[in-house]
Design a protein around this motif. Structure first.
Motif, PDB file in Angstrom:
ATOM      1  N   GLU A   1       0.693  -1.399  -0.018  1.00  0.00           N
ATOM      2  CA  GLU A   1       0.022   0.122  -0.174  1.00  0.00           C
ATOM      3  C   GLU A   1       0.868   1.414   0.007  1.00  0.00           C
ATOM      4  O   GLU A   1       0.412   2.157   0.886  1.00  0.00           O
ATOM      5  CB  GLU A   1      -1.093  -0.126   1.023  1.00  0.00           C
ATOM      6  CG  GLU A   1      -1.954  -1.241   1.285  1.00  0.00           C
ATOM      7  CD  GLU A   1      -2.818  -1.574   2.493  1.00  0.00           C
ATOM      8  OE1 GLU A   1      -3.655  -0.684   2.853  1.00  0.00           O
ATOM      9  OE2 GLU A   1      -2.350  -2.305   3.044  1.00  0.00           O
ATOM     10  N   GLY A   2       1.929   1.252  -0.806  1.00  0.00           N
ATOM     11  CA  GLY A   2       2.764   2.513  -0.938  1.00  0.00           C
ATOM     12  C   GLY A   2       3.376   2.862   0.214  1.00  0.00           C
ATOM     13  O   GLY A   2       3.709   2.324   1.280  1.00  0.00           O
ATOM     14  N   SER A   3       4.345   3.895   0.006  1.00  0.00           N
ATOM     15  CA  SER A   3       4.758   4.772   1.064  1.00  0.00           C
ATOM     16  C   SER A   3       3.835   5.110   2.010  1.00  0.00           C
ATOM     17  O   SER A   3       4.276   5.320   3.007  1.00  0.00           O
ATOM     18  CB  SER A   3       5.646   5.694   0.508  1.00  0.00           C
ATOM     19  OG  SER A   3       7.127   5.219  -0.141  1.00  0.00           O
TER      20      SER A   3
ATOM     21  N   ALA B   1      10.560   8.413  -0.823  1.00  0.00           N
ATOM     22  CA  ALA B   1       9.529   7.822  -1.645  1.00  0.00           C
ATOM     23  C   ALA B   1      10.078   7.682  -2.959  1.00  0.00           C
ATOM     24  O   ALA B   1       9.975   6.811  -3.790  1.00  0.00           O
ATOM     25  CB  ALA B   1       8.073   8.256  -1.530  1.00  0.00           C
ATOM     26  N   HIS B   2      10.999   8.827  -3.325  1.00  0.00           N
ATOM     27  CA  HIS B   2      11.322   8.929  -4.823  1.00  0.00           C
ATOM     28  C   HIS B   2      12.653   8.262  -4.907  1.00  0.00           C
ATOM     29  O   HIS B   2      13.414   8.490  -6.057  1.00  0.00           O
ATOM     30  CB  HIS B   2      11.373  10.558  -5.100  1.00  0.00           C
ATOM     31  CG  HIS B   2      10.032  11.000  -5.360  1.00  0.00           C
ATOM     32  ND1 HIS B   2       9.688  11.409  -6.664  1.00  0.00           N
ATOM     33  CD2 HIS B   2       9.045  11.244  -4.233  1.00  0.00           C
ATOM     34  CE1 HIS B   2       8.294  11.747  -6.540  1.00  0.00           C
ATOM     35  NE2 HIS B   2       7.959  11.694  -5.173  1.00  0.00           N
TER      36      HIS B   2
ATOM     37  N   ILE C   1       4.949   5.655   5.828  1.00  0.00           N
ATOM     38  CA  ILE C   1       4.839   6.682   6.496  1.00  0.00           C
ATOM     39  C   ILE C   1       4.130   6.563   7.651  1.00  0.00           C
ATOM     40  O   ILE C   1       4.587   6.946   8.951  1.00  0.00           O
ATOM     41  CB  ILE C   1       4.369   7.758   5.653  1.00  0.00           C
ATOM     42  CG1 ILE C   1       5.376   8.152   4.391  1.00  0.00           C
ATOM     43  CG2 ILE C   1       4.235   9.353   6.602  1.00  0.00           C
ATOM     44  CD1 ILE C   1       5.059   9.103   3.449  1.00  0.00           C
TER      45      ILE C   1
ATOM     46  N   ASP D   1      11.193  10.397   4.429  1.00  0.00           N
ATOM     47  CA  ASP D   1      10.330  10.119   3.297  1.00  0.00           C
ATOM     48  C   ASP D   1      11.412   9.850   2.036  1.00  0.00           C
ATOM     49  O   ASP D   1      11.456  11.058   1.332  1.00  0.00           O
ATOM     50  CB  ASP D   1       9.182  11.083   3.249  1.00  0.00           C
ATOM     51  CG  ASP D   1       8.363  10.615   1.969  1.00  0.00           C
ATOM     52  OD1 ASP D   1       8.894   9.879   1.169  1.00  0.00           O
ATOM     53  OD2 ASP D   1       7.290  11.645   1.584  1.00  0.00           O
TER      54      ASP D   1
ATOM     55  N   THR E   1      11.643  15.058   3.743  1.00  0.00           N
ATOM     56  CA  THR E   1      11.291  14.468   2.546  1.00  0.00           C
ATOM     57  C   THR E   1      12.474  14.637   1.722  1.00  0.00           C
ATOM     58  O   THR E   1      12.937  15.695   1.484  1.00  0.00           O
ATOM     59  CB  THR E   1      10.160  15.228   1.987  1.00  0.00           C
ATOM     60  OG1 THR E   1       8.950  15.001   2.898  1.00  0.00           O
ATOM     61  CG2 THR E   1       9.676  14.627   0.752  1.00  0.00           C
TER      62      THR E   1
ATOM     63  N   SER F   1       9.355   4.081  -2.144  1.00  0.00           N
ATOM     64  CA  SER F   1       8.098   3.708  -3.047  1.00  0.00           C
ATOM     65  C   SER F   1       8.922   3.072  -4.089  1.00  0.00           C
ATOM     66  O   SER F   1       9.279   3.690  -5.365  1.00  0.00           O
ATOM     67  CB  SER F   1       7.332   4.757  -3.579  1.00  0.00           C
ATOM     68  OG  SER F   1       6.644   5.327  -2.761  1.00  0.00           O
TER      69      SER F   1
ATOM     70  N   LYS G   1       7.848   3.734  -7.685  1.00  0.00           N
ATOM     71  CA  LYS G   1       8.053   5.253  -8.243  1.00  0.00           C
ATOM     72  C   LYS G   1       9.304   5.011  -9.332  1.00  0.00           C
ATOM     73  O   LYS G   1       9.320   5.786 -10.164  1.00  0.00           O
ATOM     74  CB  LYS G   1       8.168   6.258  -7.244  1.00  0.00           C
ATOM     75  CG  LYS G   1       6.844   6.593  -6.615  1.00  0.00           C
ATOM     76  CD  LYS G   1       7.068   7.749  -5.922  1.00  0.00           C
ATOM     77  CE  LYS G   1       6.100   7.894  -4.719  1.00  0.00           C
ATOM     78  NZ  LYS G   1       4.557   7.911  -5.078  1.00  0.00           N
TER      79      LYS G   1
ATOM     80  N   TYR H   1       9.917  16.196  -4.297  1.00  0.00           N
ATOM     81  CA  TYR H   1       9.432  16.011  -5.637  1.00  0.00           C
ATOM     82  C   TYR H   1      10.039  16.618  -6.880  1.00  0.00           C
ATOM     83  O   TYR H   1       9.979  16.183  -7.799  1.00  0.00           O
ATOM     84  CB  TYR H   1       7.933  16.685  -5.550  1.00  0.00           C
ATOM     85  CG  TYR H   1       6.776  15.799  -6.492  1.00  0.00           C
ATOM     86  CD1 TYR H   1       6.391  14.663  -5.590  1.00  0.00           C
ATOM     87  CD2 TYR H   1       6.560  15.958  -7.986  1.00  0.00           C
ATOM     88  CE1 TYR H   1       5.504  13.888  -6.635  1.00  0.00           C
ATOM     89  CE2 TYR H   1       5.793  15.259  -8.546  1.00  0.00           C
ATOM     90  CZ  TYR H   1       5.224  14.120  -7.856  1.00  0.00           C
ATOM     91  OH  TYR H   1       4.342  13.486  -8.553  1.00  0.00           O
TER      92      TYR H   1
HETATM   93  C1  LIG Z   1       7.177  12.486  -1.423  1.00  0.00           C
HETATM   94  C2  LIG Z   1       6.030  11.562  -1.349  1.00  0.00           C
HETATM   95  N1  LIG Z   1       6.008  10.753  -0.295  1.00  0.00           N
HETATM   96  C3  LIG Z   1       5.071   9.794  -0.262  1.00  0.00           C
HETATM   97  C4  LIG Z   1       4.492   9.585  -1.225  1.00  0.00           C
HETATM   98  C5  LIG Z   1       3.434   8.387  -1.036  1.00  0.00           C
HETATM   99  O1  LIG Z   1       3.864   7.307  -1.714  1.00  0.00           O
HETATM  100  P1  LIG Z   1       3.006   6.086  -2.189  1.00  0.00           P
HETATM  101  O2  LIG Z   1       2.175   6.731  -3.513  1.00  0.00           O
HETATM  102  O3  LIG Z   1       4.032   5.188  -2.491  1.00  0.00           O
HETATM  103  O4  LIG Z   1       1.984   5.674  -1.135  1.00  0.00           O
HETATM  104  C6  LIG Z   1       4.388  10.129  -2.487  1.00  0.00           C
HETATM  105  C7  LIG Z   1       3.508   9.928  -3.506  1.00  0.00           C
HETATM  106  O5  LIG Z   1       3.570  10.544  -4.550  1.00  0.00           O
HETATM  107  C8  LIG Z   1       5.368  11.385  -2.606  1.00  0.00           C
HETATM  108  O6  LIG Z   1       5.355  12.143  -3.644  1.00  0.00           O
END
Ligand SMILES: Cc1ncc(COP(=O)(O)O)c(C=O)c1O
Length: 447
Positions: free
Chosen positions: A75-77, A191-192, A81, A189, A161, A216, A219, A165
């Motif tokens: 279920e993703g980052s 994720a990227h 988190i 975080d 983070t 993630s 990603k 982004y």
């Molecule tokens: C910086 C950041 N953190 C966390 C997430 C959430 O990640 P996920 O889509 O894997 O749940 C995103 C999603 O775009 C993100 O850009």
């Protein structure tokens, strides 16, 4: 066996067993992937009580990333988190106060959701150098140090983070050493940045001193959407590893996707093979592409090796308009806004992809445009704790009538889900103009 979850599913799919268990498709193709889609049958292990094939796969990935423990998330980052903050909350010594976390403002919405669910207070950091975008932050160790010094008590975690982004990477070694001096865990975080581990120069947050981070996988690595990893460092505080599965299970579905787990499993096998060499090539090609765009007159920003962020408004065209032109050229960017276009690269991009991008960009005249307009989120006027406001009685009103009211449900930009107004904060005229800029016309405020 190098991909145990996938091997198990494949053997099971080929076994001809009559499936009197979930999922309802019984392995018969409608979409095409059904034969490999399983539930927790005998031998398939349990994600949140992993002792068999899932544990084997997770352990192998932990070895690759050099962690004390790596947990898979389907279920993703977003799930990682919430889990990371719950782990830090569960293991903190001070039980008298609500948890207090220091974070720059460019957090993903999942962080706010965790604050709502776990009743966390946030001390927002407003870096000395202002970011020119909602989704970025130029946070430094000095900014974090000043925030720690101004806290009423020692914070329970620092959360950043990185990469953000736009592809900016924080100075994690400096922030980590500051956190260690203060005895505060550092949560990242990432994720990227799942790929950062495999660059010639390993810049993964765990290597650089973070106590926990989320990646993630979907990603930047070849993994189905939803596949992510929660990494816990070997030097993380006591108890983090032991409670991690339980904390993740608090927020997760009891039906984790076996397709996503197989994808993580196969991805891990791929990372252990030729991936670093392929990644080095991609990083080099991305660098060359940046240089070619720079030579055309475009400014690219950010530190990431596999992200191309074009400050298009400075070249005379809004990011959204440039995105439309790229789409007409059969190129879909990751993100556009009035100022910027973000493109993400991986070894699965072909030379043709890069040439198409360079050719499309070369057709667009670069003129003297406008500097990045965004002036950062102004310092919040906090009127109520996040959780209290999020669960209070609310009404939705036009944003332009909201001055002086208290934000109910946190408002985020539509993509990439970064908060503009957080639950419990006063809506000021400055916030209203940022909402307008992001096309948000209604807002939920407390009654
Ligand atoms: C910086 C950041 N953190 C966390 C997430 C959430 O990640 P996920 O889509 O894997 O749940 C995103 C999603 O775009 C993100 O850009």
């Amino acid at each position: 066996m190098s991909a145990p979850i996938y091997e198990f599913a494949k053997n099971y799919a080929e076994s001809g067993v009559s499936r009197f268990h979930m999922p309802g498709h019984k392995g018969k193709p409608l979409h095409g992937l059904e034969p490999l889609d399983l539930t927790e049958i005998r031998g398939a292990d349990y994600l949140f009580g992993a002792e068999g094939i899932i544990a084997e796969s997770e352990n192998r990935t932990a070895k690759l990333y050099g962690t004390a423990k790596t947990l898979y998330s389907t279920e993703g980052s977003s799930l990682c988190i919430k889990s990371m903050l719950a782990i830090a909350d569960h293991c903190r010594a001070d039980r008298q106060h609500r948890m207090l976390v220091i974070a720059p403002r460019n957090v993903h919405k999942a962080f706010i959701n965790a604050c709502i669910l776990l009743d966390i207070d946030v001390k927002w950091v407003y870096p000395a150098v202002k970011s020119r975008s909602l989704c970025s932050s130029a946070v430094t160790a000095d900014d974090i140090s000043a925030a720690i010094d101004s806290c009423p008590r020692n914070p329970d975690a620092v959360y950043i983070t990185s990469p953000d982004y736009l592809g900016f990477i924080a100075d994690i070694p400096a922030i980590s050493s500051l956190c260690r001096t203060h005895g505060v865990p550092l949560i990242v975080d990432n994720a990227h940045g799942a790929y950062l581990k495999f660059l010639d120069h390993d810049t993964h947050p765990i290597t650089l001193g973070a106590d926990m981070c989320c990646d993630s996988a979907h990603k930047t690595l070849p993994c189905y959407t939803g596949g992510a990893m929660l990494h816990i460092s070997r030097s993380a505080p006591a108890g983090f590893v032991e409670c991690s599965k339980l904390m993740m299970s608090l927020f997760a579905s009891t039906s984790p996707s076996y397709l996503i787990m197989q994808s993580l499993d196969l991805c891990s096998e791929y990372l252990a093979g030729d991936y670093p060499a392929a990644l080095a090539k991609t990083a080099g090609r991305t660098e060359l592409c940046k240089r070619r765009l720079n030579d055309m007159g475009w400014r690219t920003i950010g530190d990431e090796k596999c992200k191309l962020t074009i400050a298009s408004a400075e070249g005379g065209i809004s990011g959204d308009s440039l995105g439309d032109i790229l789409r007409q050229n059969k190129i879909e960017p990751e993100y556009t806004d009035p100022d910027l276009v973000v493109l993400m690269t991986s070894p699965f991009n072909t030379e043709e992809d890069f040439v198409r991008l360079e050719s499309a960009m070369s057709e667009i005249p670069v003129t003297k445009g406008t500097d990045l307009e965004f002036d950062g989120i102004p310092e919040a006027v906090v009127r109520l704790p996040i959780r209290q406001a999020a669960f209070a009685l609310q009404q939705v009103i036009p944003a332009e009538e909201a001055a002086g009211r208290i934000c109910g449900m946190t408002v985020t930009s539509c993509q990439p889900s970064v908060p503009i107004a957080v639950s419990g904060e006063e809506i000021t005229p400055e916030i209203i103009s940022i909402l307008k800029r992001y096309g948000i016309s209604d807002i939920s405020v407390l009654r």
